[in-house]
Design an enzyme around this catalytic site. Structure first.
Site, PDB file in Angstrom:
ATOM      1  N   ARG A   1      34.502  -6.739 -15.867  1.00 49.94           N
ATOM      2  CA  ARG A   1      34.921  -5.395 -15.452  1.00 49.94           C
ATOM      3  C   ARG A   1      35.259  -4.527 -16.663  1.00 49.94           C
ATOM      4  O   ARG A   1      35.924  -5.000 -17.599  1.00 49.94           O
ATOM      5  CB  ARG A   1      36.159  -5.464 -14.565  1.00 49.94           C
ATOM      6  N   ASP A   2      34.821  -3.274 -16.616  1.00 51.08           N
ATOM      7  CA  ASP A   2      35.191  -2.330 -17.673  1.00 51.08           C
ATOM      8  C   ASP A   2      36.685  -2.037 -17.570  1.00 51.08           C
ATOM      9  O   ASP A   2      37.238  -1.868 -16.482  1.00 51.08           O
ATOM     10  CB  ASP A   2      34.380  -1.030 -17.528  1.00 51.08           C
ATOM     11  N   ILE A   3      37.339  -1.965 -18.703  1.00 53.01           N
ATOM     12  CA  ILE A   3      38.788  -1.756 -18.757  1.00 53.01           C
ATOM     13  C   ILE A   3      39.166  -0.334 -18.315  1.00 53.01           C
ATOM     14  O   ILE A   3      40.301  -0.094 -17.900  1.00 53.01           O
ATOM     15  CB  ILE A   3      39.290  -2.042 -20.198  1.00 53.01           C
TER      16      ILE A   3
ATOM     17  N   GLU B   1      30.079   3.334 -28.207  1.00 54.32           N
ATOM     18  CA  GLU B   1      31.361   3.120 -28.892  1.00 54.32           C
ATOM     19  C   GLU B   1      31.528   1.678 -29.345  1.00 54.32           C
ATOM     20  O   GLU B   1      32.066   1.427 -30.420  1.00 54.32           O
ATOM     21  CB  GLU B   1      32.520   3.519 -27.975  1.00 54.32           C
ATOM     22  N   VAL B   2      31.082   0.748 -28.547  1.00 50.19           N
ATOM     23  CA  VAL B   2      31.176  -0.669 -28.925  1.00 50.19           C
ATOM     24  C   VAL B   2      29.792  -1.119 -29.380  1.00 50.19           C
ATOM     25  O   VAL B   2      28.823  -1.061 -28.614  1.00 50.19           O
ATOM     26  CB  VAL B   2      31.679  -1.531 -27.751  1.00 50.19           C
TER      27      VAL B   2
ATOM     28  N   HIS C   1      25.377  -3.492 -24.500  1.00 51.17           N
ATOM     29  CA  HIS C   1      25.939  -3.673 -23.157  1.00 51.17           C
ATOM     30  C   HIS C   1      25.311  -2.679 -22.207  1.00 51.17           C
ATOM     31  O   HIS C   1      24.946  -1.568 -22.608  1.00 51.17           O
ATOM     32  CB  HIS C   1      27.467  -3.509 -23.162  1.00 51.17           C
TER      33      HIS C   1
ATOM     34  N   HIS D   1      26.158  -0.729 -18.566  1.00 51.64           N
ATOM     35  CA  HIS D   1      27.174  -0.378 -17.583  1.00 51.64           C
ATOM     36  C   HIS D   1      26.514  -0.453 -16.213  1.00 51.64           C
ATOM     37  O   HIS D   1      25.493   0.211 -15.996  1.00 51.64           O
ATOM     38  CB  HIS D   1      27.661   1.056 -17.786  1.00 51.64           C
TER      39      HIS D   1
HETATM   40  P1  5GP Z   1      30.063   2.549 -24.711  1.00 49.25           P
HETATM   41  O1  5GP Z   1      30.693   3.901 -24.860  1.00 49.25           O
HETATM   42  O2  5GP Z   1      30.010   1.801 -26.021  1.00 49.25           O
HETATM   43  O3  5GP Z   1      28.753   2.579 -23.990  1.00 49.25           O
HETATM   44  O4  5GP Z   1      31.020   1.773 -23.722  1.00 49.25           O
HETATM   45  C1  5GP Z   1      32.048   0.935 -24.116  1.00 49.25           C
HETATM   46  C2  5GP Z   1      32.815   0.559 -22.871  1.00 49.25           C
HETATM   47  O5  5GP Z   1      33.632  -0.553 -23.174  1.00 49.25           O
HETATM   48  C3  5GP Z   1      33.733   1.655 -22.334  1.00 49.25           C
HETATM   49  O6  5GP Z   1      33.372   1.965 -20.992  1.00 49.25           O
HETATM   50  C4  5GP Z   1      35.135   1.044 -22.438  1.00 49.25           C
HETATM   51  O7  5GP Z   1      35.954   1.393 -21.360  1.00 49.25           O
HETATM   52  C5  5GP Z   1      34.840  -0.444 -22.475  1.00 49.25           C
HETATM   53  N1  5GP Z   1      35.793  -1.246 -23.212  1.00 49.25           N
HETATM   54  C6  5GP Z   1      36.273  -1.004 -24.470  1.00 49.25           C
HETATM   55  N2  5GP Z   1      37.108  -1.974 -24.855  1.00 49.25           N
HETATM   56  C7  5GP Z   1      37.163  -2.861 -23.816  1.00 49.25           C
HETATM   57  C8  5GP Z   1      37.864  -4.099 -23.631  1.00 49.25           C
HETATM   58  O8  5GP Z   1      38.609  -4.575 -24.485  1.00 49.25           O
HETATM   59  N3  5GP Z   1      37.680  -4.724 -22.446  1.00 49.25           N
HETATM   60  C9  5GP Z   1      36.867  -4.222 -21.480  1.00 49.25           C
HETATM   61  N4  5GP Z   1      36.752  -4.928 -20.355  1.00 49.25           N
HETATM   62  N5  5GP Z   1      36.173  -3.071 -21.629  1.00 49.25           N
HETATM   63  C10 5GP Z   1      36.333  -2.397 -22.795  1.00 49.25           C
END
Ligand code: 5GP
Length: 117
Positions: A27-29, A90-91, A95, A97
């Site tokens: 699950r997304d946080i 961001e990460v 991944h 979603h």
């Molecule tokens: P991006 O912007 O890289 O596509 O999405 C990164 C996602 O990772 C965001 O939706 C954010 O809420 C989620 N996220 C960031 N840190 C964590 C974490 O420590 N645990 C979980 N479960 N989700 C995270």
């Protein structure tokens, strides 16, 4: 090491939904929809641009299995991957979603800074 690699290594907890030897769904946080699950390969790839195309096929099977497992394969879902700076990543570990659980709004102007998904 990215936060998602630390989750794979068990150094950081996650709310796991489904797992096999190569992929993990959790699950997304900070959920942006009633159901918001992140799907990652356990092996590190920075983003979809660096992903192994053969492994991507296996990842698709895992995503399809996940959709059946949580019961959204018929009702539908949205799958998103952000790649690089302009994509809003961001990460820096590949991944997807999976967003589901409601009829999702589609913003026709994705460069609008107010827009989410
Ligand atoms: P991006 O912007 O890289 O596509 O999405 C990164 C996602 O990772 C965001 O939706 C954010 O809420 C989620 N996220 C960031 N840190 C964590 C974490 O420590 N645990 C979980 N479960 N989700 C995270």
């Amino acid at each position: 090491m990215t936060i998602f690699e630390k989750i794979v290594a068990g150094e950081i907890p996650c709310n796991k939904v489904l797992e096999n030897d190569k992929f993990l769904a959790f699950r997304d946080i900070n959920p942006k929809a009633p159901i918001h699950i992140l799907i990652i390969p356990k092996k590190h790839y920075k983003n979809i641009q660096e992903m192994d195309p053969a492994l991507m096929g296996e990842m698709l099977s895992f995503i399809q299995e996940l959709a059946r497992f949580i019961g959204v394969d018929e009702s539908g879902y949205r799958l998103v991957t952000n790649c690089g700076e302009n994509g809003g990543q961001e990460v820096m570990h590949l991944h997807f979603h999976m967003l589901a659980g409601a009829k999702l709004y589609w913003d026709k102007n994705p460069s609008n800074p107010q827009s989410t998904f």
